[in-house]
Scaffold this motif. Sequence first.
Motif, PDB file in Angstrom:
ATOM      1  N   VAL A  41     -49.494  -5.722  14.108  1.00 42.63           N
ATOM      2  CA  VAL A  41     -48.221  -6.127  13.518  1.00 42.63           C
ATOM      3  C   VAL A  41     -47.727  -5.088  12.518  1.00 42.63           C
ATOM      4  O   VAL A  41     -46.529  -4.780  12.462  1.00 42.63           O
ATOM      5  N   GLU A  42     -48.624  -4.510  11.731  1.00 38.28           N
ATOM      6  CA  GLU A  42     -48.205  -3.479  10.774  1.00 38.28           C
ATOM      7  C   GLU A  42     -47.619  -2.262  11.479  1.00 38.28           C
ATOM      8  O   GLU A  42     -46.746  -1.580  10.931  1.00 38.28           O
ATOM      9  N   SER A  43     -48.074  -2.002  12.704  1.00 40.35           N
ATOM     10  CA  SER A  43     -47.576  -0.831  13.437  1.00 40.35           C
ATOM     11  C   SER A  43     -46.237  -1.078  14.130  1.00 40.35           C
ATOM     12  O   SER A  43     -45.523  -0.129  14.462  1.00 40.35           O
ATOM     13  N   ILE A  44     -45.860  -2.350  14.349  1.00 38.02           N
ATOM     14  CA  ILE A  44     -44.637  -2.626  15.118  1.00 38.02           C
ATOM     15  C   ILE A  44     -43.538  -3.299  14.310  1.00 38.02           C
ATOM     16  O   ILE A  44     -42.399  -3.388  14.758  1.00 38.02           O
ATOM     17  N   LYS A  45     -43.859  -3.775  13.109  1.00 41.42           N
ATOM     18  CA  LYS A  45     -42.841  -4.519  12.355  1.00 41.42           C
ATOM     19  C   LYS A  45     -41.796  -3.572  11.767  1.00 41.42           C
ATOM     20  O   LYS A  45     -42.113  -2.464  11.317  1.00 41.42           O
ATOM     21  N   PRO A  46     -40.512  -4.014  11.731  1.00 42.77           N
ATOM     22  CA  PRO A  46     -39.442  -3.190  11.150  1.00 42.77           C
ATOM     23  C   PRO A  46     -39.527  -3.177   9.625  1.00 42.77           C
ATOM     24  O   PRO A  46     -40.178  -4.032   9.009  1.00 42.77           O
ATOM     25  N   GLY A  92     -41.220  -9.031   6.437  1.00 41.66           N
ATOM     26  CA  GLY A  92     -42.600  -9.471   6.415  1.00 41.66           C
ATOM     27  C   GLY A  92     -42.885 -10.286   7.658  1.00 41.66           C
ATOM     28  O   GLY A  92     -41.976 -10.817   8.293  1.00 41.66           O
ATOM     29  N   VAL A  93     -44.161 -10.383   8.024  1.00 44.38           N
ATOM     30  CA  VAL A  93     -44.533 -11.109   9.242  1.00 44.38           C
ATOM     31  C   VAL A  93     -45.754 -11.986   8.953  1.00 44.38           C
ATOM     32  O   VAL A  93     -46.729 -11.523   8.354  1.00 44.38           O
ATOM     33  N   ILE A  94     -45.655 -13.258   9.368  1.00 43.53           N
ATOM     34  CA  ILE A  94     -46.803 -14.167   9.326  1.00 43.53           C
ATOM     35  C   ILE A  94     -47.269 -14.368  10.766  1.00 43.53           C
ATOM     36  O   ILE A  94     -46.485 -14.789  11.627  1.00 43.53           O
ATOM     37  N   VAL A  95     -48.517 -14.038  11.031  1.00 45.58           N
ATOM     38  CA  VAL A  95     -49.055 -14.163  12.393  1.00 45.58           C
ATOM     39  C   VAL A  95     -49.578 -15.585  12.578  1.00 45.58           C
ATOM     40  O   VAL A  95     -50.430 -16.049  11.815  1.00 45.58           O
ATOM     41  N   ARG A  96     -49.065 -16.287  13.580  1.00 42.22           N
ATOM     42  CA  ARG A  96     -49.434 -17.682  13.821  1.00 42.22           C
ATOM     43  C   ARG A  96     -50.748 -17.792  14.597  1.00 42.22           C
ATOM     44  O   ARG A  96     -51.215 -16.824  15.217  1.00 42.22           O
ATOM     45  N   THR A  97     -51.318 -18.971  14.573  1.00 40.79           N
ATOM     46  CA  THR A  97     -52.588 -19.215  15.267  1.00 40.79           C
ATOM     47  C   THR A  97     -52.479 -18.932  16.761  1.00 40.79           C
ATOM     48  O   THR A  97     -53.429 -18.461  17.392  1.00 40.79           O
ATOM     49  N   ARG A 133     -42.844 -17.736  18.720  1.00 41.13           N
ATOM     50  CA  ARG A 133     -44.021 -18.303  19.388  1.00 41.13           C
ATOM     51  C   ARG A 133     -45.319 -17.826  18.738  1.00 41.13           C
ATOM     52  O   ARG A 133     -46.232 -18.618  18.510  1.00 41.13           O
ATOM     53  N   PHE A 134     -45.388 -16.539  18.401  1.00 35.85           N
ATOM     54  CA  PHE A 134     -46.625 -15.967  17.875  1.00 35.85           C
ATOM     55  C   PHE A 134     -46.524 -15.521  16.424  1.00 35.85           C
ATOM     56  O   PHE A 134     -47.548 -15.399  15.747  1.00 35.85           O
ATOM     57  N   VAL A 135     -45.319 -15.238  15.946  1.00 36.54           N
ATOM     58  CA  VAL A 135     -45.156 -14.744  14.586  1.00 36.54           C
ATOM     59  C   VAL A 135     -43.982 -15.444  13.910  1.00 36.54           C
ATOM     60  O   VAL A 135     -43.132 -16.044  14.575  1.00 36.54           O
ATOM     61  N   ILE A 179     -44.893  -7.807   3.631  1.00 35.39           N
ATOM     62  CA  ILE A 179     -46.230  -8.409   3.694  1.00 35.39           C
ATOM     63  C   ILE A 179     -46.555  -8.848   5.126  1.00 35.39           C
ATOM     64  O   ILE A 179     -45.708  -9.424   5.822  1.00 35.39           O
ATOM     65  N   VAL A 180     -47.781  -8.562   5.559  1.00 38.71           N
ATOM     66  CA  VAL A 180     -48.283  -9.063   6.838  1.00 38.71           C
ATOM     67  C   VAL A 180     -49.440 -10.011   6.540  1.00 38.71           C
ATOM     68  O   VAL A 180     -50.423  -9.615   5.905  1.00 38.71           O
ATOM     69  N   ALA A 181     -49.306 -11.266   6.969  1.00 40.72           N
ATOM     70  CA  ALA A 181     -50.349 -12.276   6.742  1.00 40.72           C
ATOM     71  C   ALA A 181     -50.754 -12.870   8.078  1.00 40.72           C
ATOM     72  O   ALA A 181     -49.934 -12.995   8.995  1.00 40.72           O
ATOM     73  N   VAL A 182     -52.029 -13.227   8.176  1.00 43.89           N
ATOM     74  CA  VAL A 182     -52.561 -13.791   9.418  1.00 43.89           C
ATOM     75  C   VAL A 182     -53.045 -15.215   9.143  1.00 43.89           C
ATOM     76  O   VAL A 182     -53.656 -15.483   8.105  1.00 43.89           O
ATOM     77  N   SER A 183     -52.754 -16.126  10.064  1.00 43.65           N
ATOM     78  CA  SER A 183     -53.124 -17.531   9.911  1.00 43.65           C
ATOM     79  C   SER A 183     -54.614 -17.685   9.606  1.00 43.65           C
ATOM     80  O   SER A 183     -55.466 -17.055  10.237  1.00 43.65           O
ATOM     81  N   ARG A 184     -54.920 -18.523   8.632  1.00 41.07           N
ATOM     82  CA  ARG A 184     -56.317 -18.786   8.268  1.00 41.07           C
ATOM     83  C   ARG A 184     -57.067 -19.548   9.347  1.00 41.07           C
ATOM     84  O   ARG A 184     -58.303 -19.608   9.327  1.00 41.07           O
ATOM     85  N   LYS A 185     -56.315 -20.158  10.266  1.00 38.06           N
ATOM     86  CA  LYS A 185     -56.974 -20.900  11.342  1.00 38.06           C
ATOM     87  C   LYS A 185     -57.593 -19.980  12.389  1.00 38.06           C
ATOM     88  O   LYS A 185     -58.322 -20.446  13.273  1.00 38.06           O
ATOM     89  N   ILE A 186     -57.285 -18.680  12.317  1.00 32.37           N
ATOM     90  CA  ILE A 186     -57.979 -17.696  13.164  1.00 32.37           C
ATOM     91  C   ILE A 186     -59.232 -17.288  12.394  1.00 32.37           C
ATOM     92  O   ILE A 186     -59.161 -16.551  11.407  1.00 32.37           O
ATOM     93  N   HIS A 187     -60.380 -17.745  12.814  1.00 38.34           N
ATOM     94  CA  HIS A 187     -61.605 -17.621  12.023  1.00 38.34           C
ATOM     95  C   HIS A 187     -62.299 -16.268  12.201  1.00 38.34           C
ATOM     96  O   HIS A 187     -63.007 -15.815  11.305  1.00 38.34           O
ATOM     97  N   SER A 188     -62.110 -15.611  13.344  1.00 43.88           N
ATOM     98  CA  SER A 188     -62.781 -14.333  13.585  1.00 43.88           C
ATOM     99  C   SER A 188     -62.177 -13.234  12.713  1.00 43.88           C
ATOM    100  O   SER A 188     -60.976 -12.946  12.796  1.00 43.88           O
ATOM    101  N   SER A 189     -63.012 -12.614  11.874  1.00 48.10           N
ATOM    102  CA  SER A 189     -62.509 -11.542  11.002  1.00 48.10           C
ATOM    103  C   SER A 189     -62.062 -10.335  11.810  1.00 48.10           C
ATOM    104  O   SER A 189     -61.084  -9.660  11.456  1.00 48.10           O
ATOM    105  N   GLU A 190     -62.744 -10.049  12.920  1.00 46.66           N
ATOM    106  CA  GLU A 190     -62.354  -8.921  13.772  1.00 46.66           C
ATOM    107  C   GLU A 190     -60.984  -9.156  14.401  1.00 46.66           C
ATOM    108  O   GLU A 190     -60.151  -8.247  14.470  1.00 46.66           O
ATOM    109  N   GLU A 191     -60.744 -10.382  14.860  1.00 40.28           N
ATOM    110  CA  GLU A 191     -59.445 -10.710  15.467  1.00 40.28           C
ATOM    111  C   GLU A 191     -58.335 -10.650  14.424  1.00 40.28           C
ATOM    112  O   GLU A 191     -57.221 -10.176  14.710  1.00 40.28           O
TER     113      GLU A 191
END
Length: 516
Positions: A178-183, A187-192, A148-150, A158-170
């Motif tokens: 994600v870097e703290s919880i991923k096994p 690798g993990v891609i964070v979805r919008t 649902r989210f990742v 590699i941890v990548a975040v969706s480009r559709k999330i425009h806020s740099s802070e978010e």
Amino acid sequence: MNKELIINSTAHGVEIALLEDKKLVELHSEKTDARFAVGDLYLGKVKKLIPGLNAAFVDVGFEKDAFLHYTDLSPYAKSLLKFTQQTINDKSPEGLDFGQFQVEPEIIKTGKINEVLGGKPNILVQILKEPIAAKGPRLSCEISLPGRFVVLTPFNDIVAVSRKIHSSEERKRLQRIVESIKPKNFGVIVRTAAEGKNTAELHEDLSELTDMWKTIQTNLHGAVAPTKILSEQTKTTSILRDLLNEDFNRIVTNDKGIYADAKSYIQRVAPEKAEIVAFHQNGAPIFDTFGITKQVKASFGKTVNLNSGAYLIIEHTEALHVIDVNSGYKSVSNNQEQNALETNLEAAEEIARQLRLRDIGGIIVVDFIDMKLPDNKKKLVEYMEEFMRPDRAKHAVLPISKFGLMQITRQRMKPEMNINTQEVCPTCNGTGKIASTLILEDEIEKNLNYLITHKHRNLTLNVHPIVYAYLTKGWLWSRAAKWKRKFRQNIILTADNNYHLTEFRFFDHNGEEIKM
């Protein structure tokens, strides 16, 4: 935007309609006997290497071997091959510890297929595209497990975040979480959809995906190629997973099992929206109730009419799709340029809808109405891009060429949705021509003469109501009356609405049809 998902369960499968503001924009069909779906994982056997194409054909159980190109191998193809063999041959009761797996070096982008798949090994592959026409499925070795989210991708960190999330802070916040919880080795891609979600929600989604990977390991143990290792979720669940957002405010189905699954899924991923799931049980067909059947009949065809009187002509060739925009009788002003712009903008919105609805992929060439002003052409391109933004398939819109043509490319993931809204005319059998009434009258009289000559009596003639009216017009001098006097027989004429215009049949005194 008001989004509704209507799910119609039938004996042959499931039909899924997505409505946006009551307008049908997507239609999906999932057959009960469907063998291949995008996202399914298979243990395949490499059958043939084609150095000229830099590709391989892989047996995954389809009539045609599946296609695997070098560019779809993934940089971690050697790690995938090693993992596949180790898991198949693993003898330990607790199974392979993926966290301790030693990842192999990445392959080079410009390498050769026989350098990686030489020896024709068994390999874990994922369906990238469903079989289309006579082609087998297209495969990928870049394994991804969407949640649902990742999205979980094994063999990298590699941890990548969706480009559709425009806020740099978010983006930075999600990256840290994600870097703290991923096994390890994932690798993990964070979805919008992850925007604004907390650590617990992301961790739960990630845990479900790692459990899915453990299931893959279990199913792969001792497996013999070709065999399915893991099925993608049902199309209903995958659509909910990909589309559910704050605008999605209604899900209706006529199947109790799907209703329970959808309710359970939404309670798990979005408890505050659990009440949007409803069970349809008023007896009427669900697609008729929500006006979907009518929209399907109006939307699938060579000609698509627009509200203003303009219309589209959509045709398919071997290489591409062609869409022609016609103004019809639309006229918003005396300014020809303004008329062309208004018609083109209306057509652009419908074209974007048609591409999603029919799931048209590949190259699409649109012949808009000619416009002279560069600003109007630019505006049309901008509107087209805006109308296509909700489309989940990858696409690109090119500027209008000097010939007035717009080219659109759209990702083809599955066979095009094509519903035939035409059939051969039962009267002319597709020729476009029927016998004239005069010839029809002669044909009937000739058959009458033959039957009476062969001792048939008290005949009944069934015809179409229009022909009946023509033959019985006038009491004394009607054609039917003339036949009675000519053949000195009682001939009964009856009208049947089920007959086509030039159809006629003879019946004897027992009511049995006389075959001619």
